[in-house]
Design a protein around this motif. Structure first.
Motif, PDB file in Angstrom:
ATOM      1  N   PHE A   1      -1.636 -18.775   2.695  1.00 55.29           N
ATOM      2  CA  PHE A   1      -2.002 -18.095   4.015  1.00 55.29           C
ATOM      3  C   PHE A   1      -3.915 -18.084   4.437  1.00 55.29           C
ATOM      4  N   ALA A   2      -4.391 -19.080   3.815  1.00 49.71           N
ATOM      5  CA  ALA A   2      -5.626 -18.994   3.727  1.00 49.71           C
ATOM      6  C   ALA A   2      -6.052 -18.879   5.125  1.00 49.71           C
ATOM      7  N   SER A   3      -7.223 -18.189   5.622  1.00 55.08           N
ATOM      8  CA  SER A   3      -7.852 -18.075   7.017  1.00 55.08           C
ATOM      9  C   SER A   3      -9.389 -18.463   6.681  1.00 55.08           C
ATOM     10  N   SER A   4      -9.663 -18.599   5.354  1.00 51.23           N
ATOM     11  CA  SER A   4     -11.253 -18.902   4.950  1.00 51.23           C
ATOM     12  C   SER A   4     -10.941 -19.464   3.396  1.00 51.23           C
ATOM     13  N   LEU A   5     -11.799 -20.643   3.288  1.00 49.54           N
ATOM     14  CA  LEU A   5     -11.792 -21.199   1.957  1.00 49.54           C
ATOM     15  C   LEU A   5     -13.034 -21.515   1.622  1.00 49.54           C
ATOM     16  N   ASP A   6     -13.427 -21.232   0.190  1.00 49.21           N
ATOM     17  CA  ASP A   6     -15.056 -21.677  -0.342  1.00 49.21           C
ATOM     18  C   ASP A   6     -14.718 -22.152  -1.446  1.00 49.21           C
TER      19      ASP A   6
ATOM     20  N   LEU B   1     -12.691 -19.356  -3.401  1.00 53.55           N
ATOM     21  CA  LEU B   1     -12.444 -18.026  -2.852  1.00 53.55           C
ATOM     22  C   LEU B   1     -11.609 -18.230  -1.685  1.00 53.55           C
ATOM     23  N   VAL B   2     -10.660 -17.227  -1.541  1.00 54.61           N
ATOM     24  CA  VAL B   2      -9.557 -17.550  -0.429  1.00 54.61           C
ATOM     25  C   VAL B   2      -9.553 -16.320   0.253  1.00 54.61           C
ATOM     26  N   THR B   3      -9.852 -16.303   1.787  1.00 58.25           N
ATOM     27  CA  THR B   3      -9.662 -15.084   2.264  1.00 58.25           C
ATOM     28  C   THR B   3      -8.130 -15.080   2.939  1.00 58.25           C
ATOM     29  N   ARG B   4      -7.069 -14.267   3.034  1.00 58.64           N
ATOM     30  CA  ARG B   4      -6.211 -14.319   3.780  1.00 58.64           C
ATOM     31  C   ARG B   4      -5.768 -12.996   4.222  1.00 58.64           C
ATOM     32  N   GLU B   5      -4.817 -13.168   5.285  1.00 52.45           N
ATOM     33  CA  GLU B   5      -4.711 -11.950   6.166  1.00 52.45           C
ATOM     34  C   GLU B   5      -3.496 -11.429   5.584  1.00 52.45           C
ATOM     35  N   VAL B   6      -3.379  -9.944   5.520  1.00 50.49           N
ATOM     36  CA  VAL B   6      -2.412  -9.274   4.895  1.00 50.49           C
ATOM     37  C   VAL B   6      -2.220  -8.084   5.992  1.00 50.49           C
ATOM     38  N   ASP B   7      -1.163  -7.279   5.721  1.00 53.38           N
ATOM     39  CA  ASP B   7      -0.818  -6.235   6.630  1.00 53.38           C
ATOM     40  C   ASP B   7      -1.894  -5.491   7.000  1.00 53.38           C
TER      41      ASP B   7
ATOM     42  N   ILE C   1     -11.604 -32.396   4.945  1.00 56.07           N
ATOM     43  CA  ILE C   1     -12.613 -33.305   5.310  1.00 56.07           C
ATOM     44  C   ILE C   1     -13.814 -32.617   5.330  1.00 56.07           C
ATOM     45  N   ARG C   2     -13.742 -31.351   5.761  1.00 52.84           N
ATOM     46  CA  ARG C   2     -14.955 -30.241   5.754  1.00 52.84           C
ATOM     47  C   ARG C   2     -15.385 -30.228   4.317  1.00 52.84           C
ATOM     48  N   LEU C   3     -14.453 -30.283   3.376  1.00 53.44           N
ATOM     49  CA  LEU C   3     -15.245 -30.040   1.912  1.00 53.44           C
ATOM     50  C   LEU C   3     -15.848 -31.311   1.519  1.00 53.44           C
ATOM     51  N   LYS C   4     -15.644 -32.218   1.894  1.00 51.46           N
ATOM     52  CA  LYS C   4     -16.038 -33.832   1.613  1.00 51.46           C
ATOM     53  C   LYS C   4     -17.204 -33.868   2.393  1.00 51.46           C
ATOM     54  N   GLU C   5     -17.220 -33.445   3.667  1.00 52.49           N
ATOM     55  CA  GLU C   5     -18.466 -33.394   4.270  1.00 52.49           C
ATOM     56  C   GLU C   5     -19.899 -32.302   3.972  1.00 52.49           C
ATOM     57  N   ALA C   6     -19.189 -31.440   3.122  1.00 55.41           N
ATOM     58  CA  ALA C   6     -20.016 -30.522   2.315  1.00 55.41           C
ATOM     59  C   ALA C   6     -20.387 -30.885   0.933  1.00 55.41           C
ATOM     60  N   GLY C   7     -19.957 -32.036   0.649  1.00 50.28           N
ATOM     61  CA  GLY C   7     -20.291 -32.674  -0.750  1.00 50.28           C
ATOM     62  C   GLY C   7     -19.733 -31.658  -1.666  1.00 50.28           C
ATOM     63  N   LYS C   8     -18.360 -30.965  -1.509  1.00 51.55           N
ATOM     64  CA  LYS C   8     -17.667 -30.381  -2.432  1.00 51.55           C
ATOM     65  C   LYS C   8     -16.310 -31.171  -2.892  1.00 51.55           C
ATOM     66  N   ALA C   9     -16.157 -32.406  -2.214  1.00 51.26           N
ATOM     67  CA  ALA C   9     -14.898 -33.283  -2.385  1.00 51.26           C
ATOM     68  C   ALA C   9     -15.443 -34.474  -2.429  1.00 51.26           C
ATOM     69  N   ASP C  10     -14.972 -35.440  -3.319  1.00 54.99           N
ATOM     70  CA  ASP C  10     -15.349 -36.826  -3.327  1.00 54.99           C
ATOM     71  C   ASP C  10     -14.187 -37.778  -2.606  1.00 54.99           C
ATOM     72  N   GLU C  11     -12.990 -37.340  -2.884  1.00 56.58           N
ATOM     73  CA  GLU C  11     -11.880 -38.087  -2.022  1.00 56.58           C
ATOM     74  C   GLU C  11     -10.756 -37.447  -1.666  1.00 56.58           C
ATOM     75  N   ILE C  12     -10.156 -38.086  -0.269  1.00 62.41           N
ATOM     76  CA  ILE C  12      -9.093 -37.082   0.111  1.00 62.41           C
ATOM     77  C   ILE C  12      -7.845 -38.049   0.215  1.00 62.41           C
ATOM     78  N   VAL C  13      -6.642 -37.703  -0.661  1.00 62.69           N
ATOM     79  CA  VAL C  13      -5.568 -38.255  -0.549  1.00 62.69           C
ATOM     80  C   VAL C  13      -4.522 -37.638   0.192  1.00 62.69           C
TER      81      VAL C  13
END
Length: 252
Positions: A146-151, A158-164, A47-59
């Motif tokens: 395990f994405a903790s951030s997505l752009d 671009l995906v930030t993920r937590e590792v050891d 939903i946030r991606l759609k609100e940011a104009g980066k997505a058109d439809e969510i299924v």
């Protein structure tokens, strides 16, 4: 860009799980069910991606029993545009295994052609943590778990993920599969007007047979037991006594 979000109906995380008397599984009779929390985070991110104009439809897609319609309506009330329910079981106690779920999702992806699949990293009922990875393998798509951030940056994610060792940022080419972790976002509550609107949004119903997928379980549950109760602690009078107790228990 179209975003596909698989969601699962599970026992609500606030409910104390009870094991059936014969040990054959968990008792689901008269138990509150809700959307898997990790999947809820995936819906929120879409939903946030759609609100940011980066997505058109969510299924939103759910695979399981007919009652999963309620879970899909929750996703629609949050902001998904339409939903697909794949009825793959009549018995609510039958859990569709990750490989069967991934095979059905692969067929749905072929039909829908999304640019991104956002999924929870695991379901809280079986903790398999396998469906996203299996789906990526079946499709031959990039994956980031395990994405903790997505752009979204053009045709890459671009995906930030937590590792050891800390945080790891990966750049994957889209279309891609991204599984999300708890720290990605805080899901919104569906407002009453949106809950009413969700009743009018399209919800397509299909079966596993429509996709030619056999959902017969490959695993057999031999028995289910509740965890042993925690034993009472013991107060010690000094550090020396504590060390002695730890040695006695074989901890040090």
């Amino acid at each position: 860009m179209k975003v596909l979000v698989p969601v699962k109906r599970v026992i609500d995380y606030n409910v104390k799980v009870r094991v059936r008397a014969d040990g054959s599984g968990v008792d689901l009779a008269n138990v509150k069910m809700s959307m898997n929390p990790f999947d809820e985070i995936a819906v929120e991110e879409a939903i946030r991606l759609k609100e940011a104009g980066k997505a058109d439809e969510i299924v939103a897609v759910s695979i399981g029993v007919k009652q999963a319609q309620e879970t899909l309506r929750t996703a629609l009330a949050m902001g998904a545009d339409r939903a697909i329910l794949v009825v793959a079981a009549d018995d609510m106690h039958q859990d569709i295994e990750p490989l069967a779920v991934a095979k059905i999702l692969a067929k749905v992806v072929e039909e829908e052609q999304p640019g991104l699949v956002l999924a929870g990293k695991q379901a809280i009922d079986n903790d398999m943590n396998a469906t996203g990875q299996m789906l990526a393998a079946l499709l031959g798509w990039s994956q980031a778990t395990f994405a903790s951030s997505l752009d979204i940056d053009g045709d890459h994610a671009l995906v930030t993920r937590e590792v050891d060792g800390g945080l790891q940022t990966v750049r994957v080419k889209m279309p891609a599969i991204v599984t999300v972790d708890l720290r990605l976002n805080e899901p919104r509550y569906a407002s009453l007007p949106n809950i009413m609107k969700a009743k009018r949004k399209p919800l397509e119903e299909k079966t596993a047979a429509d996709y030619g997928v056999d959902v017969t379980p490959r695993l057999e549950i031999l028995s289910t037991k509740e965890p042993e109760g925690r034993k009472a602690g013991e107060i010690v009078g000094s550090v020396d006594e504590l060390v002695a107790k730890l040695k006695e228990a074989g901890v040090v």
